[in-house]
Design a protein around this motif. Structure first.
Motif, mmCIF file in Angstrom:
data_model
loop_
_atom_site.group_PDB
_atom_site.id
_atom_site.type_symbol
_atom_site.label_atom_id
_atom_site.label_comp_id
_atom_site.label_asym_id
_atom_site.label_seq_id
_atom_site.Cartn_x
_atom_site.Cartn_y
_atom_site.Cartn_z
ATOM 1 N N TYR A 3 2.771 5.706 -5.142
ATOM 2 C CA TYR A 3 2.393 4.428 -4.343
ATOM 3 C C TYR A 3 1.979 3.528 -5.515
ATOM 4 N N CYS A 68 -3.943 -1.660 3.283
ATOM 5 C CA CYS A 68 -2.388 -0.923 3.255
ATOM 6 C C CYS A 68 -1.362 -2.104 2.522
ATOM 7 N N SER A 69 -1.852 -2.954 1.554
ATOM 8 C CA SER A 69 -0.701 -3.449 0.829
ATOM 9 C C SER A 69 -0.450 -2.705 -0.620
ATOM 10 N N TYR A 71 3.430 -0.938 -2.928
ATOM 11 C CA TYR A 71 4.702 -0.692 -3.095
ATOM 12 C C TYR A 71 4.725 0.867 -3.087
ATOM 13 N N THR A 72 5.826 1.269 -2.365
ATOM 14 C CA THR A 72 5.858 2.725 -2.461
ATOM 15 C C THR A 72 7.376 3.021 -2.889
ATOM 16 N N ILE A 79 9.811 0.492 -0.806
ATOM 17 C CA ILE A 79 8.871 -0.047 0.246
ATOM 18 C C ILE A 79 7.845 -1.035 -0.175
ATOM 19 N N GLN A 81 5.151 -3.008 1.371
ATOM 20 C CA GLN A 81 3.985 -3.055 2.568
ATOM 21 C C GLN A 81 2.792 -4.052 2.401
ATOM 22 N N ARG A 86 6.376 -4.451 6.941
ATOM 23 C CA ARG A 86 6.876 -3.545 5.927
ATOM 24 C C ARG A 86 8.427 -3.972 5.678
ATOM 25 N N SER A 87 8.587 -4.230 4.311
ATOM 26 C CA SER A 87 10.040 -4.534 3.877
ATOM 27 C C SER A 87 10.678 -3.031 3.024
ATOM 28 N N LYS A 88 11.841 -2.643 3.504
ATOM 29 C CA LYS A 88 12.519 -1.638 2.713
ATOM 30 C C LYS A 88 13.716 -2.067 2.141
#
Length: 158
Positions: A3, A68-69, A71-72, A79, A81, A86-88
Motif C-alpha cells: 500500500y 482510504c485514498s 495505491y495498492t 489499484i 483507490q 476504485r480503479s484497477k
C-alpha cells in the motif's frame, strides 16, 4: 499486497475540509428548517429526504477520501483507490514508468496509450517502481532531469 498512501496537496486538503464543513452546515441547516416548518406534504418529505441523503453521502465520500485514498499493488493489479472510487489496472498492461525529476512526478504508461500520474511521497518513488518491476520485468523505466524537461519545453514552444 503493498500500500502507498495518496499524497494530497495542501490546496486539495483545504478544499476537502471546506466541503466537509459545508456538508455539516447543510445537514444542520436542514434539521433546523425541518424542525421549524415541518413537512406537510409528500413533496416536502421528499425534499428533506433528498437533502439529508445528499449531505450525508458527500460527507461520507469526503471522509472516505481522507481515510482510504491509496495505491495498492497486488500480484496482478495496480489499484488506485480514492475513497469509494476504485480503479484497477492490470500490471501486465503497463509498458513503462517515467520519473520526471524536474517536475517531481512519476508516470505509469499503459499499452493502450493511456497513462496515470502517481501521487505519493517522493521518497516512496523508488520503492513503488521496484514493486511494479518485481511483478512485471517487461516494464521499462526511464527518468528525465530538470534540464532535459526544460529543453523539451523550449523545443515545444518553437
Amino acid at each position: 499486497m503493498k500500500y502507498y498512501k495518496f499524497r494530497f496537496t495542501n490546496l486539495i486538503l483545504g478544499l476537502l475540509w471546506v466541503a466537509l464543513a459545508l456538508c455539516a452546515a447543510g445537514f444542520i441547516w436542514n434539521i433546523i428548517r425541518f424542525m421549524q416548518t415541518g413537512a406537510d406534504g409528500v413533496y416536502q418529505w421528499l425534499q428533506y429526504g433528498i437533502l439529508f441523503f445528499t449531505t450525508v453521502f458527500f460527507a461520507a465520500l469526503i471522509i472516505s477520501m481522507f481515510i482510504c485514498s491509496r495505491y495498492t499493488i497486488t500480484d496482478k493489479q495496480l489499484i488506485a483507490q480514492f475513497g469509494f472510487i476504485r480503479s484497477k489496472y492490470d500490471i501486465a498492461n503497463i509498458t513503462s514508468i517515467h520519473l520526471f525529476r524536474g517536475a517531481g512526478k512519476l508516470a505509469v504508461y499503459f499499452n493502450d496509450n493511456k497513462y496515470m500520474v502517481i501521487v505519493v511521497k517522493p521518497e516512496w518513488y523508488d520503492e513503488f517502481v521496484k514493486e511494479l518491476l518485481q511483478r512485471n520485468d517487461k516494464i521499462g523505466f526511464s527518468f528525465s532531469t530538470a534540464e532535459e524537461e526544460e529543453e523539451i519545453k523550449k523545443n515545444k514552444k518553437k
